[in-house]
Every structure is written in structure tokens, then in C-alpha cells.
Design a protein around this motif. Structure first.
Motif, PDB file in Angstrom:
ATOM      1  N   HIS A 180       0.854  -1.189   0.000  1.00 26.50           N
ATOM      2  CA  HIS A 180       0.000   0.000   0.000  1.00 26.50           C
ATOM      3  C   HIS A 180       0.892   1.241   0.000  1.00 26.50           C
ATOM      4  O   HIS A 180       2.125   1.144   0.031  1.00 26.50           O
ATOM      5  CB  HIS A 180      -0.982  -0.012   1.177  1.00 26.50           C
ATOM      6  CG  HIS A 180      -0.355  -0.162   2.535  1.00 26.50           C
ATOM      7  ND1 HIS A 180       0.546   0.756   3.054  1.00 26.50           N
ATOM      8  CD2 HIS A 180      -0.506  -1.121   3.496  1.00 26.50           C
ATOM      9  CE1 HIS A 180       0.914   0.383   4.259  1.00 26.50           C
ATOM     10  NE2 HIS A 180       0.301  -0.755   4.552  1.00 26.50           N
ATOM     11  N   ASP A 187      -7.621   7.775   8.008  1.00 27.93           N
ATOM     12  CA  ASP A 187      -8.209   8.385   9.201  1.00 27.93           C
ATOM     13  C   ASP A 187      -7.355   9.528   9.735  1.00 27.93           C
ATOM     14  O   ASP A 187      -7.792  10.292  10.600  1.00 27.93           O
ATOM     15  CB  ASP A 187      -8.430   7.342  10.299  1.00 27.93           C
ATOM     16  CG  ASP A 187      -7.159   6.572  10.640  1.00 27.93           C
ATOM     17  OD1 ASP A 187      -6.073   6.957  10.168  1.00 27.93           O
ATOM     18  OD2 ASP A 187      -7.259   5.578  11.381  1.00 27.93           O
ATOM     19  N   LYS A 247      -3.537  -2.441   6.432  1.00 27.95           N
ATOM     20  CA  LYS A 247      -4.689  -3.186   5.930  1.00 27.95           C
ATOM     21  C   LYS A 247      -5.567  -3.659   7.079  1.00 27.95           C
ATOM     22  O   LYS A 247      -6.795  -3.690   6.965  1.00 27.95           O
ATOM     23  CB  LYS A 247      -4.217  -4.380   5.095  1.00 27.95           C
ATOM     24  CG  LYS A 247      -3.709  -3.985   3.725  1.00 27.95           C
ATOM     25  CD  LYS A 247      -3.639  -5.167   2.782  1.00 27.95           C
ATOM     26  CE  LYS A 247      -3.340  -4.684   1.374  1.00 27.95           C
ATOM     27  NZ  LYS A 247      -3.362  -5.781   0.402  1.00 27.95           N
ATOM     28  N   SER A 248      -4.941  -4.040   8.186  1.00 25.08           N
ATOM     29  CA  SER A 248      -5.716  -4.534   9.329  1.00 25.08           C
ATOM     30  C   SER A 248      -6.609  -3.452   9.917  1.00 25.08           C
ATOM     31  O   SER A 248      -7.639  -3.750  10.522  1.00 25.08           O
ATOM     32  CB  SER A 248      -4.783  -5.094  10.402  1.00 25.08           C
ATOM     33  OG  SER A 248      -3.954  -4.069  10.930  1.00 25.08           O
ATOM     34  N   LYS A 249      -6.227  -2.194   9.727  1.00 25.01           N
ATOM     35  CA  LYS A 249      -7.030  -1.081  10.253  1.00 25.01           C
ATOM     36  C   LYS A 249      -8.004  -0.527   9.208  1.00 25.01           C
ATOM     37  O   LYS A 249      -8.821   0.341   9.513  1.00 25.01           O
ATOM     38  CB  LYS A 249      -6.112   0.042  10.748  1.00 25.01           C
ATOM     39  CG  LYS A 249      -5.285  -0.343  11.965  1.00 25.01           C
ATOM     40  CD  LYS A 249      -4.415   0.817  12.414  1.00 25.01           C
ATOM     41  CE  LYS A 249      -3.708   0.498  13.735  1.00 25.01           C
ATOM     42  NZ  LYS A 249      -2.781  -0.626  13.637  1.00 25.01           N
ATOM     43  N   GLY A 250      -7.925  -1.031   7.982  1.00 31.06           N
ATOM     44  CA  GLY A 250      -8.855  -0.616   6.944  1.00 31.06           C
ATOM     45  C   GLY A 250      -8.693   0.822   6.486  1.00 31.06           C
ATOM     46  O   GLY A 250      -9.590   1.376   5.855  1.00 31.06           O
ATOM     47  N   ASN A 251      -7.542   1.438   6.756  1.00 29.82           N
ATOM     48  CA  ASN A 251      -7.337   2.847   6.409  1.00 29.82           C
ATOM     49  C   ASN A 251      -6.275   3.017   5.328  1.00 29.82           C
ATOM     50  O   ASN A 251      -5.584   4.015   5.258  1.00 29.82           O
ATOM     51  CB  ASN A 251      -6.936   3.645   7.648  1.00 29.82           C
ATOM     52  CG  ASN A 251      -5.603   3.183   8.234  1.00 29.82           C
ATOM     53  OD1 ASN A 251      -5.013   2.214   7.763  1.00 29.82           O
ATOM     54  ND2 ASN A 251      -5.123   3.878   9.246  1.00 29.82           N
ATOM     55  N   TYR A 252      -6.157   2.013   4.463  1.00 36.19           N
ATOM     56  CA  TYR A 252      -5.054   1.971   3.510  1.00 36.19           C
ATOM     57  C   TYR A 252      -5.502   2.290   2.086  1.00 36.19           C
ATOM     58  O   TYR A 252      -6.698   2.266   1.755  1.00 36.19           O
ATOM     59  CB  TYR A 252      -4.410   0.582   3.521  1.00 36.19           C
ATOM     60  CG  TYR A 252      -5.310  -0.504   2.957  1.00 36.19           C
ATOM     61  CD1 TYR A 252      -5.158  -0.939   1.641  1.00 36.19           C
ATOM     62  CD2 TYR A 252      -6.317  -1.067   3.724  1.00 36.19           C
ATOM     63  CE1 TYR A 252      -5.986  -1.904   1.110  1.00 36.19           C
ATOM     64  CE2 TYR A 252      -7.153  -2.044   3.207  1.00 36.19           C
ATOM     65  CZ  TYR A 252      -6.984  -2.460   1.906  1.00 36.19           C
ATOM     66  OH  TYR A 252      -7.818  -3.416   1.379  1.00 36.19           O
ATOM     67  N   SER A 279      -4.285   0.713  -1.409  1.00 35.19           N
ATOM     68  CA  SER A 279      -3.449  -0.271  -2.086  1.00 35.19           C
ATOM     69  C   SER A 279      -2.936   0.304  -3.389  1.00 35.19           C
ATOM     70  O   SER A 279      -3.646   1.048  -4.083  1.00 35.19           O
ATOM     71  CB  SER A 279      -4.252  -1.545  -2.355  1.00 35.19           C
ATOM     72  OG  SER A 279      -3.528  -2.422  -3.208  1.00 35.19           O
ATOM     73  N   GLU A 301      -5.145  -1.109  -6.417  1.00 31.04           N
ATOM     74  CA  GLU A 301      -6.586  -0.964  -6.571  1.00 31.04           C
ATOM     75  C   GLU A 301      -6.932  -0.058  -7.749  1.00 31.04           C
ATOM     76  O   GLU A 301      -6.073   0.672  -8.263  1.00 31.04           O
ATOM     77  CB  GLU A 301      -7.238  -0.498  -5.277  1.00 31.04           C
ATOM     78  CG  GLU A 301      -6.794   0.791  -4.680  1.00 31.04           C
ATOM     79  CD  GLU A 301      -7.425   0.956  -3.294  1.00 31.04           C
ATOM     80  OE1 GLU A 301      -8.590   0.574  -3.097  1.00 31.04           O
ATOM     81  OE2 GLU A 301      -6.737   1.464  -2.400  1.00 31.04           O
ATOM     82  N   LYS A 355     -10.020   7.903  -2.733  1.00 25.39           N
ATOM     83  CA  LYS A 355      -9.486   7.765  -1.376  1.00 25.39           C
ATOM     84  C   LYS A 355      -8.516   8.898  -1.058  1.00 25.39           C
ATOM     85  O   LYS A 355      -8.527   9.435   0.062  1.00 25.39           O
ATOM     86  CB  LYS A 355      -8.803   6.403  -1.208  1.00 25.39           C
ATOM     87  CG  LYS A 355      -9.756   5.234  -1.074  1.00 25.39           C
ATOM     88  CD  LYS A 355      -9.008   3.951  -0.757  1.00 25.39           C
ATOM     89  CE  LYS A 355      -9.952   2.797  -0.481  1.00 25.39           C
ATOM     90  NZ  LYS A 355      -9.226   1.558  -0.129  1.00 25.39           N
ATOM     91  N   ALA A 358     -21.224  -3.981   4.885  1.00 24.26           N
ATOM     92  CA  ALA A 358     -20.750  -5.227   5.479  1.00 24.26           C
ATOM     93  C   ALA A 358     -21.874  -6.012   6.152  1.00 24.26           C
ATOM     94  O   ALA A 358     -21.798  -7.232   6.277  1.00 24.26           O
ATOM     95  CB  ALA A 358     -19.639  -4.940   6.477  1.00 24.26           C
TER      96      ALA A 358
END
Length: 417
Positions: free
Chosen positions: A70, A244, A251-256, A258, A261, A269, A369
Motif C-alpha cells: 500500500h 483516518d 490493511k488490518s485497520k482498513g485505512n489503507y 493499495s 486498486e 481515497k 458489510a
């Protein structure tokens, strides 16, 4: 590999004057960095390289722990590219051996070692993605299994003798875990040594890494002294905040964001980051000069809309990872969405079960989700069907084909039967 062959003797360097070119190279190197250790030593390395025509060897090691990169990963790659453009040799080191240990940096638990199959699969895509930033033809690609595998038990014991347990335990994450009674496996203590040994094997002049890698980079410097080599300098880059604006991009925090993409998603984004954070992204990700950034800031202070400057940033980054045309198309798509329009290309979904509740519809269309999240979006006026805002959480949608929109960026053309 013979454990002793890597050793080389370097005479004490003679202080050299710093030319304007060296001063400029030093300024480029320092742009956006957290630390450059030791700056005076690195300046002398640059001066020597200019005098002799022999480029510096600059190392970046990445363990292929995941298949995708990312924008946070590219911060250090951007710095590598700058140094590459200055004429130095950059070494992209894939840690296929050290991945089997698992880097404990910044972790409060043992990282599960990867299997050889996982490592090989991840490594396949690593350099291909890194080449979107680096000049692949001028990049030396190495795998640390080249010199780590041949060490064997005898070599590992000899290497371990070069560093004390007390020094290893100075590492902050090890200290915290030890005080908390959290298990530390013996193989984790070997990781800094193995990363340091990479610097010996490659005879690196400068090693790059994130701020969380500082201890490991310093170990490499010390091991080089043990082998009679001139110690490398180290350069640490800040960890880029995610969308944020608070937590590091992950990626684990969903604020990335890539680097693989779609162009329109990437553009959207980037446009979502705050105006103050925009300057941070410019400093760490943009190829624009410091003079250009200063001019942009003056324009904003003079009344120019920061959005215009952010569009330029988003275009630059999308063009880098896609193409200039894709970047221009992304601008058009973004402006169309801002006016309430529908993007030219959206996913098509066919669902059954009409009439279907709006919550289930959004969930099954993968726009939310869960149905509870979907209903929250309805409450917040964030859901549209064919451009019409939906406010009824009990709405049941009849059969037909229509465009669903959630927020500003999520669209789907749904056929419900």
C-alpha cells in the motif's frame, strides 16, 4: 558462503569538501526523513562517491509477509527512487530467509513464521509492485537466503557470538514483553542479527527502513564494524498515517490505499484525506520539488482552494501506479460523482428475492458489510436508488434494474428478480 570471506578492510576515511552537488544530494536525501544517522558520515560517503565515480550501495530489505503493497510501503520506496536517480546502486532485498523467523518489530506477541510456500507466493508480486516506484532495470534484486542458508549451525553460533543478550534486550518491544512476562522465543532474538548480517553480506553504505526498524539497522552497523567494513549509515522514514489521519496506514485497520486498486478508487481515497494531511502525503509520496510544494502552500495561503492542490496530488499518484490517462479519467469520474452523477464503470449484480428489504439488498450487493450497517447509512441519508435519497429503513425494493449508491464512492447496478 565462507563466514570470513565477507570481511573487508577499510582505511580511515579522509575528510572531503562538500561540493554544491553533494550538498544538493544531501538535501534530497534528508527530505521527509525521520532520522539520518550519522549525517556527517553520509555526507562524506556522498563526497567520496562523487570524487571516485563509484556509486554508494543502498539497501532496503522487505520481508514478503503479505502479497500486496500500500502507499505506506511506498514511502521508503520513494526515497530509494530519489537515491537511485542520484546515480547510486539500490538493492531491493527480499527477506525470504528472515520471513521464516518473523520480524518482531513493534509487536507484543510472537509473529507466526511463514511457510516457504507462503513466502514464495508473496515474493512473486513484491518486486513487480515495487517496480511501479523503482527503476527495475537499475535495481539489484537479492534474496537473503543466498548467504543465510549456507551459514549452517556453526555460522549461526559464530554470528550469535557477535552480540550480547543485554544489547538485544535493549530493544523496546523485547523489553516491554519481558517486563510483562510475555513469551519471547529464542528465534526472535536472532532476527536483528540476521538483518544486520544482510548488511555485511551486501557491504551496504546506507540502509533504509521505517522508524520501527531503527534498532535492527543499528545492529547492521555494528556487525559491519566487526567484519572490518566501513559501517553503514541508516535512514529511517516516518510511518505514513492512513485515511483516518491518526493510525499508521495498515490493511488490518482498513485505512489503507493499495497500489493495485482501481484508479478511480485510489483517486477518491486520496481526495478523502484532510487538507492538513494532504501536505504530509505530498512530502512523503510526491516527486514534486520542495520549491513546488512551497509554491502550492503560498497559493493556498493566498486563497486558492486546497481541493485543487489535492486533485494534483491524486492525479500524480494515480498516474504513477496506472497511467496519465487513467488519472485524467479519474478526475472526470470524481467530478461526476461530486455532482451526483453515476460513474461510467460500476459493478453489476444480479440478486433474487424481490421484494427485498433495503438492509438486505445493500448487504447482498456488497455495498455494506451488514444489514445493520446498511440501515445506519439509510439513517444518515447516505443511500440512494437511481439518484434518489432513501430515508425509509423499512423499505422493500421491488423487482427491477437500478443503481444503488452508498456514500460518495460505492455504486452497484443491481438487477433484482
Amino acid at each position: 558462503m565462507n563466514f570470513n570471506k565477507i570481511a573487508s578492510s577499510h582505511p580511515a576515511p579522509t575528510a572531503l569538501p562538500l561540493s554544491d552537488r553533494v550538498q544538493e544530494a544531501l538535501a534530497i536525501t534528508k527530505r521527509g526523513v525521520d532520522e539520518l544517522l550519522i549525517e556527517a558520515e553520509f555526507a562524506q560517503k556522498l563526497a567520496r562517491a562523487e570524487q571516485t565515480g563509484k556509486p554508494l550501495r543502498i539497501k532496503l530489505g522487505l520481508d514478503p509477509t503479505a502479497p500486496d503493497l500500500h502507499l505506506g510501503h511506498t514511502v521508503v520506496l520513494n526515497k530509494m527512487r530519489q537515491l537511485q536517480d542520484l546515480g547510486h546502486t539500490v538493492i531491493f532485498l527480499i527477506g525470504d530467509f528472515t520471513s521464516m523467523i518473523g520480524d518482531p518489530s513493534g509487536r507484543n506477541i510472537t509473529r507466526p513464521p511463514l511457510t516457504r510456500e507462503q513466502i514464495e507466493e508473496n515474493a512473486k508480486t513484491y518486486f513487480a509492485q515495487a517496480s511501479l516506484v523503482l527503476d527495475a532495470e537499475r535495481t539489484e534484486i537479492r534474496y537473503n537466503s543466498e548467504w543465510c542458508d549456507p551459514l549452517g549451525a556453526r555460522g549461526m553460533i559464530q554470528l550469535a557470538s557477535k552480540y550480547t543478550v543485554a544489547r538485544i534486550m535493549e530493544r523496546e518491544d523485547f523489553t516491554k514483553r519481558f517486563k510483562a512476562g510475555t513469551p519471547i522465543s529464542v528465534h526472535e532474538l536472532l532476527y536483528p542479527l540476521m538483518q544486520g548480517y544482510d548488511s555485511v553480506a551486501l557491504q551496504s553504505d546506507l540502509e533504509l527502513g521505517g522508524t520501527d526498524q531503527k534498532f535492527n539497522l543499528l545492529v547492521g552497523r555494528e556487525l559491519q564494524k566487526d567484519w572490518g567494513q566501513e559501517p553503514q549509515c541508516i535512514l529511517t522514514m516516518p510511518l505514513l498515517e492512513g485515511l483516518d489521519g491518526v493510525e499508521k496506514m495498515s490493511k488490518s485497520k482498513g485505512n489503507y490505499i493499495s497500489i493495485t486498486e482501481p484508479a478511480n478508487t485510489m483517486f477518491g481515497k486520496i481526495m478523502s484525506i484532510s487538507d492538513p494531511m494532504m501536505w504530509r502525503y505530498y512530502e512523503l509520496l510526491s516527486a514534486r520539488t520542495l520549491a513546488e510544494l512551497a509554491a502550492f502552500k503560498s497559493e493556498v495561503e493566498g486563497g486558492r482552494n486546497p481541493r485543487d492542490i489535492k486533485v494534483a496530488l491524486a492525479q500524480e499518484i494515480v498516474a504513477r501506479f496506472h497511467s496519465p490517462q487513467a488519472a485524467q479519467d479519474a478526475v472526470t469520474d470524481f467530478d461526476n460523482r461530486a455532482r451526483g452523477g453515476i460513474p461510467d464503470e460500476i459493478i453489476a449484480v444480479t440478486l433474487e428475492g424481490a421484494p427485498l428489504g433495503i438492509g438486505q439488498l445493500l448487504k447482498q450487493a456488497n455495498l455494506c458489510a451488514s444489514s445493520s450497517e446498511a440501515l445506519r447509512m439509510v439513517e444518515q441519508n447516505g443511500v440512494r436508488i437511481d439518484g434518489v435519497a432513501i430515508s425509509d429503513k423499512a423499505l422493500k425494493v421491488a423487482a427491477g434494474t437500478f443503481v444503488l449508491q452508498v456514500g460518495k464512492r460505492k455504486f452497484a447496478r443491481v438487477t433484482l428478480t
